[in-house]
Write a protein that holds these residues in place. Sequence first.
Motif, PDB file in Angstrom:
ATOM      1  N   HIS A  43     127.201  49.637 -53.489  1.00 18.76           N
ATOM      2  CA  HIS A  43     126.139  50.360 -53.357  1.00 18.76           C
ATOM      3  C   HIS A  43     124.998  49.512 -52.514  1.00 18.76           C
ATOM      4  CE1 HIS A  43     125.827  47.942 -56.738  1.00 18.76           C
ATOM      5  NE2 HIS A  43     124.494  47.995 -56.909  1.00 18.76           N
ATOM      6  N   LEU A  44     125.191  48.438 -52.288  1.00 22.81           N
ATOM      7  CA  LEU A  44     124.220  47.452 -51.615  1.00 22.81           C
ATOM      8  C   LEU A  44     124.724  47.499 -50.021  1.00 22.81           C
ATOM      9  CD1 LEU A  44     124.034  44.443 -53.757  1.00 22.81           C
ATOM     10  CD2 LEU A  44     122.321  46.272 -53.416  1.00 22.81           C
ATOM     11  N   ARG A  45     123.711  47.379 -49.069  1.00 21.88           N
ATOM     12  CA  ARG A  45     123.792  47.021 -47.556  1.00 21.88           C
ATOM     13  C   ARG A  45     124.405  45.537 -47.554  1.00 21.88           C
ATOM     14  NH1 ARG A  45     124.592  52.030 -45.291  1.00 21.88           N
ATOM     15  NH2 ARG A  45     123.237  53.541 -46.159  1.00 21.88           N
ATOM     16  N   TRP A  46     125.286  45.446 -46.543  1.00 19.41           N
ATOM     17  CA  TRP A  46     125.656  44.052 -46.141  1.00 19.41           C
ATOM     18  C   TRP A  46     124.367  43.410 -45.564  1.00 19.41           C
ATOM     19  CZ3 TRP A  46     129.652  41.005 -46.922  1.00 19.41           C
ATOM     20  CH2 TRP A  46     129.504  39.632 -46.404  1.00 19.41           C
ATOM     21  N   ASP A  47     123.642  44.151 -44.786  1.00 21.25           N
ATOM     22  CA  ASP A  47     122.436  43.385 -44.143  1.00 21.25           C
ATOM     23  C   ASP A  47     121.345  43.340 -45.161  1.00 21.25           C
ATOM     24  OD1 ASP A  47     123.693  43.310 -41.855  1.00 21.25           O
ATOM     25  OD2 ASP A  47     122.820  45.193 -40.935  1.00 21.25           O
ATOM     26  N   PHE A  48     121.434  42.787 -46.448  1.00 18.34           N
ATOM     27  CA  PHE A  48     120.675  42.508 -47.449  1.00 18.34           C
ATOM     28  C   PHE A  48     120.693  41.070 -47.619  1.00 18.34           C
ATOM     29  CE2 PHE A  48     119.450  42.990 -51.748  1.00 18.34           C
ATOM     30  CZ  PHE A  48     118.253  43.945 -51.498  1.00 18.34           C
ATOM     31  N   VAL A  49     119.719  40.704 -48.331  1.00 16.29           N
ATOM     32  CA  VAL A  49     119.436  39.272 -48.611  1.00 16.29           C
ATOM     33  C   VAL A  49     120.961  39.085 -49.324  1.00 16.29           C
ATOM     34  CG1 VAL A  49     118.357  39.485 -50.914  1.00 16.29           C
ATOM     35  CG2 VAL A  49     118.237  37.242 -49.628  1.00 16.29           C
ATOM     36  N   PHE A  50     121.416  37.488 -49.337  1.00 16.41           N
ATOM     37  CA  PHE A  50     122.687  37.499 -49.921  1.00 16.41           C
ATOM     38  C   PHE A  50     122.535  37.504 -51.239  1.00 16.41           C
ATOM     39  CE2 PHE A  50     126.366  35.303 -47.469  1.00 16.41           C
ATOM     40  CZ  PHE A  50     126.232  35.961 -46.300  1.00 16.41           C
ATOM     41  N   GLN A  51     123.423  38.550 -51.740  1.00 15.74           N
ATOM     42  CA  GLN A  51     123.808  38.714 -53.223  1.00 15.74           C
ATOM     43  C   GLN A  51     125.104  38.459 -53.655  1.00 15.74           C
ATOM     44  OE1 GLN A  51     122.046  42.141 -55.005  1.00 15.74           O
ATOM     45  NE2 GLN A  51     119.755  41.355 -54.601  1.00 15.74           N
ATOM     46  N   ARG A  52     125.614  38.548 -54.917  1.00 14.37           N
ATOM     47  CA  ARG A  52     126.878  38.416 -55.185  1.00 14.37           C
ATOM     48  C   ARG A  52     127.799  38.890 -54.306  1.00 14.37           C
ATOM     49  NH1 ARG A  52     128.924  37.852 -60.618  1.00 14.37           N
ATOM     50  NH2 ARG A  52     130.996  38.463 -61.080  1.00 14.37           N
TER      51      ARG A  52
ATOM     52  N   ARG B 284     100.685  27.621 -55.634  1.00 16.10           N
ATOM     53  CA  ARG B 284     101.390  28.878 -55.405  1.00 16.10           C
ATOM     54  C   ARG B 284     102.440  29.273 -56.394  1.00 16.10           C
ATOM     55  NH1 ARG B 284     102.061  26.908 -49.334  1.00 16.10           N
ATOM     56  NH2 ARG B 284     100.079  26.901 -48.602  1.00 16.10           N
ATOM     57  N   PHE B 285     102.470  30.179 -56.880  1.00 13.98           N
ATOM     58  CA  PHE B 285     103.831  30.833 -57.702  1.00 13.98           C
ATOM     59  C   PHE B 285     104.254  31.849 -57.034  1.00 13.98           C
ATOM     60  CE2 PHE B 285     100.769  28.491 -60.246  1.00 13.98           C
ATOM     61  CZ  PHE B 285     101.388  27.957 -61.410  1.00 13.98           C
ATOM     62  N   GLY B 286     105.628  31.773 -56.972  1.00 14.47           N
ATOM     63  CA  GLY B 286     106.333  32.726 -56.136  1.00 14.47           C
ATOM     64  C   GLY B 286     107.615  33.537 -56.614  1.00 14.47           C
ATOM     65  N   PHE B 287     107.808  34.685 -56.333  1.00 18.01           N
ATOM     66  CA  PHE B 287     109.046  35.551 -56.810  1.00 18.01           C
ATOM     67  C   PHE B 287     109.776  36.150 -55.448  1.00 18.01           C
ATOM     68  CE2 PHE B 287     110.868  39.593 -57.249  1.00 18.01           C
ATOM     69  CZ  PHE B 287     111.759  39.464 -58.387  1.00 18.01           C
ATOM     70  N   TYR B 288     111.083  35.849 -55.506  1.00 19.86           N
ATOM     71  CA  TYR B 288     111.705  36.745 -54.349  1.00 19.86           C
ATOM     72  C   TYR B 288     112.771  37.602 -54.906  1.00 19.86           C
ATOM     73  CZ  TYR B 288     115.443  33.080 -54.250  1.00 19.86           C
ATOM     74  OH  TYR B 288     116.353  32.289 -54.438  1.00 19.86           O
ATOM     75  N   GLY B 289     112.887  38.769 -54.312  1.00 13.69           N
ATOM     76  CA  GLY B 289     113.932  39.779 -54.790  1.00 13.69           C
ATOM     77  C   GLY B 289     113.430  41.297 -54.829  1.00 13.69           C
ATOM     78  N   VAL B 290     114.233  42.244 -55.180  1.00 16.06           N
ATOM     79  CA  VAL B 290     113.589  43.492 -55.041  1.00 16.06           C
ATOM     80  C   VAL B 290     112.701  43.765 -56.192  1.00 16.06           C
ATOM     81  CG1 VAL B 290     114.650  45.892 -55.289  1.00 16.06           C
ATOM     82  CG2 VAL B 290     115.909  44.308 -54.289  1.00 16.06           C
ATOM     83  N   VAL B 291     111.597  44.403 -55.726  1.00 16.60           N
ATOM     84  CA  VAL B 291     110.725  44.935 -56.462  1.00 16.60           C
ATOM     85  C   VAL B 291     110.723  46.218 -56.868  1.00 16.60           C
ATOM     86  CG1 VAL B 291     108.088  45.275 -56.792  1.00 16.60           C
ATOM     87  CG2 VAL B 291     109.003  43.243 -55.350  1.00 16.60           C
ATOM     88  N   ASP B 292     111.298  46.541 -58.117  1.00 11.80           N
ATOM     89  CA  ASP B 292     111.540  48.025 -58.560  1.00 11.80           C
ATOM     90  C   ASP B 292     111.325  48.082 -60.073  1.00 11.80           C
ATOM     91  OD1 ASP B 292     113.590  46.496 -59.927  1.00 11.80           O
ATOM     92  OD2 ASP B 292     115.235  47.223 -58.577  1.00 11.80           O
TER      93      ASP B 292
ATOM     94  N   VAL C 132     118.369  33.365 -44.851  1.00 10.70           N
ATOM     95  CA  VAL C 132     118.161  32.274 -44.117  1.00 10.70           C
ATOM     96  C   VAL C 132     116.456  31.512 -44.626  1.00 10.70           C
ATOM     97  CG1 VAL C 132     117.851  30.950 -41.760  1.00 10.70           C
ATOM     98  CG2 VAL C 132     119.953  32.507 -42.366  1.00 10.70           C
ATOM     99  N   GLU C 133     115.839  32.588 -44.622  1.00 13.03           N
ATOM    100  CA  GLU C 133     114.183  32.100 -44.702  1.00 13.03           C
ATOM    101  C   GLU C 133     113.741  31.895 -45.925  1.00 13.03           C
ATOM    102  OE1 GLU C 133     111.654  35.011 -42.152  1.00 13.03           O
ATOM    103  OE2 GLU C 133     113.260  36.261 -43.063  1.00 13.03           O
ATOM    104  N   LEU C 134     114.736  31.952 -47.000  1.00 12.85           N
ATOM    105  CA  LEU C 134     114.033  31.865 -48.467  1.00 12.85           C
ATOM    106  C   LEU C 134     113.693  30.316 -48.554  1.00 12.85           C
ATOM    107  CD1 LEU C 134     116.312  34.444 -50.295  1.00 12.85           C
ATOM    108  CD2 LEU C 134     114.021  34.590 -49.589  1.00 12.85           C
TER     109      LEU C 134
END
Length: 796
Positions: A27-36, A215-223, A272-274
């Motif tokens: 259900h995920l796109r391949w062109d998405f930040v590398f997940q499992r 700086r305090f950071g989070f990366y991932g889907v915001v849902d 790559v940018e993370l």
Amino acid sequence: MAYNACAGSGKIARMGVGDLLIICFSHLRWDFVFQRPQHLMTRLAASSQVVFWEEPMQIAGLEKPRLSLRPCPASGVTVACPELPEGLDQQGMDAALRVLLAGVEANREGKLLLWYYTPMMLSFSQHLQADCIVYDCMDELANFKFAPSDLLAREAQLLRTADLVFTGGYSLYEAKRDRHPSVHAFPSSVEREHFVVARETMEEPPEQRSLQRPRFGFYGVVDERMDLELLAHLADARPEWSILIVGPVVKIDPADLPARPNLHYLGGKSYVELPAHLAGWDVALMPFAINEATRFISPTKTPEYLSAGKPVVSTPITDVVRHYGGLQGVSIAEGADAFVAACDEALALARGDGKWLEEADALLLQTNWDDTVKRMRRLIDTVLMAGQALHPIVSPTIWPPEATKYDVMVVGAGFAGSVMAERLASIGKTVLVVDRRPHIAGNAYDRLDDAGLLIHQYGPHIFHTNSTEIFEYLSQFTEWRAYEHRVLAKVDGLLVPIPINRTTINILYGLDLRSEAEAEAFLASRAEPVPLIETSEDVVIAAVGRELYEKFFRDYTRKQWGLDPSQLDRTVTSRVPTRTDTDDRYFNDRFQAMPAEGYTKMFERMLDHPNIDLLLGTDYAQVRSAYLHTQLVFTGPIDEYFGYRFGKLPYRSLRFEHETIDTPWFQPVAVVNYPDLETPYTRITEYKHLTGHENDRTSITREYPQAEGDPYYPIPREENQALFKRYEALARSEENVTFVGRLATYRYYNMDQIVGQALASFRRTFLHAERAPGDRAIASSSQKEGTTSGNVASVA
């Protein structure tokens, strides 16, 4: 979050290195930040043809369905995106997708594996005749917003169809384990080398560079999994902080996001940018809401944040608490005020000396995607082998199985099972040996590698014994090559003998101790009095002092067991000798030798009997009722036999990295230990020392201890032994079942001790006419126990 490594001509990528086609439905796109899915499929593509099947896109004006194929040169994966005309109903979509899928499946030349991340794609793929079906369950998708109404029904169908179920964490495992007979937990792994660069100075992204510190950071889907109120509270409580949110906004209105001057939404970024973003943060955040959507998540970002060297503050997500809650670098906070306070503490930790990273790094060394894929692939190979192995492999027999009744079914073709099978056959019993691995010899299995060198697949096995009976028994099946085992440890840049002897001391300290008395006096001057010896740490410090303990034992034990020596029973180190002479042999047993042609050849001869049939690559639970038998000998994990009724018995496992090197020799002895924490493996083995093979090349194996995987070492703690005793009580009540071997008796035995236990169990259970009912159930625990083998070298 785009990953733009893929572009291609539209043909399915052919790797030419495997005969397995994997179609991954996601259900995920391949062109998405590398997940499992991306991590796993990229690694599987190294040996198999992988097609990553995305959700269909409806395109206005498109006249007929088509399949967009994009080979990804960076991974070897072929990305398949179905494109459908607008306006099709579900029935029409499924019909179109079946046709497109048939074109992909027609290209395969070998076996077919279907790998599902969403059960919704069963509707157009369930007709395929797959050799193996995997359901890799990352989340409880039915708990997410806008989940299809029939998702639970589809999942139930997939659970009935799948051969294997993998889960993205232990919470999901606990939710699914009673719904399928083969559920396996594979929590989030980490590509540590990708993120560890964030610990160094990196050029920050322009949109982050000008933001104030800290700086305090989070990366991932915001849902819906994000606690937006908590985010607003944190921004209001600490207006001098910059709070960075990196990721796309999905399924919620961007207008609903809290707006604050110090709250910055940077949008989606590539994998790559993370690291560059992480490098500019002080603390990493996981401000998840506690709701149905987060009940079973096991965030991949936890080990990624830690790999980048950032302290983590998280809300109480179950799997985060379970796996990382004990680390100093991970703070768990429930409630808005507690979360702010935890951020204050994490910031102080980030500005400290960084010692907290040692503990985190030790844990991270045990988890990586390469290892996860290897363990998954072993399970898959077992399923694939079972499809063609439901018949004896070594000895012929009658088919179908109902036509044959055996006196004894033996579960396991390692030392315990093979000795029992051979002895039973020798007195006229008919025996069926079943093993889930596709080979005999258990952990002693050896094979020729690509260079023609004999290697031990599961780490070095060196035979030694003081028992004439055991040596003579095995001598029926092998000639021997004389071999005395020697081990060196790399300490302070030097290679020194282990166990510690007089030579070790002289090299390390630049001394010239010439007698045992001088060496004994030196060690006595270093030893520290310990009033009550209870732990492994106590044993060593009382014998040789803290300095030698830290050089040789402390960090090695932490790597090997995942625990500090102060947390382990004293038996772990109590049998590790310290010598005052110059004897550098690892063992001083009367008989020390290696099977001249290897262990596998020895096992082949042991099992080459007309009364013995073998069934390999098969789980006994799947065939126990199909192959009639009067008695059962079980050498597998005793907790598994009883369905983990009281919970799993804890084990440490190992990952093996085999390598062939273009040089005649790699190291001066067969095994070199690496007791330092900085080296991720515990030891390197070079097999030519063991086998005597001559070759211009050499083969080595690095060993990486880990928490998950095949069970190798029972963890010696009082509570674990108490748990085993509960299973032992069940075993004693089993009629016509004999439990024998390491796993069945939850003890670490050397090879000779397993042989001795099996011989004694055979005599007691099958030869003695008079025996108590309980004697037949479980091998006697009064047998001489093997060394716990965790601090120097596990060589049995």
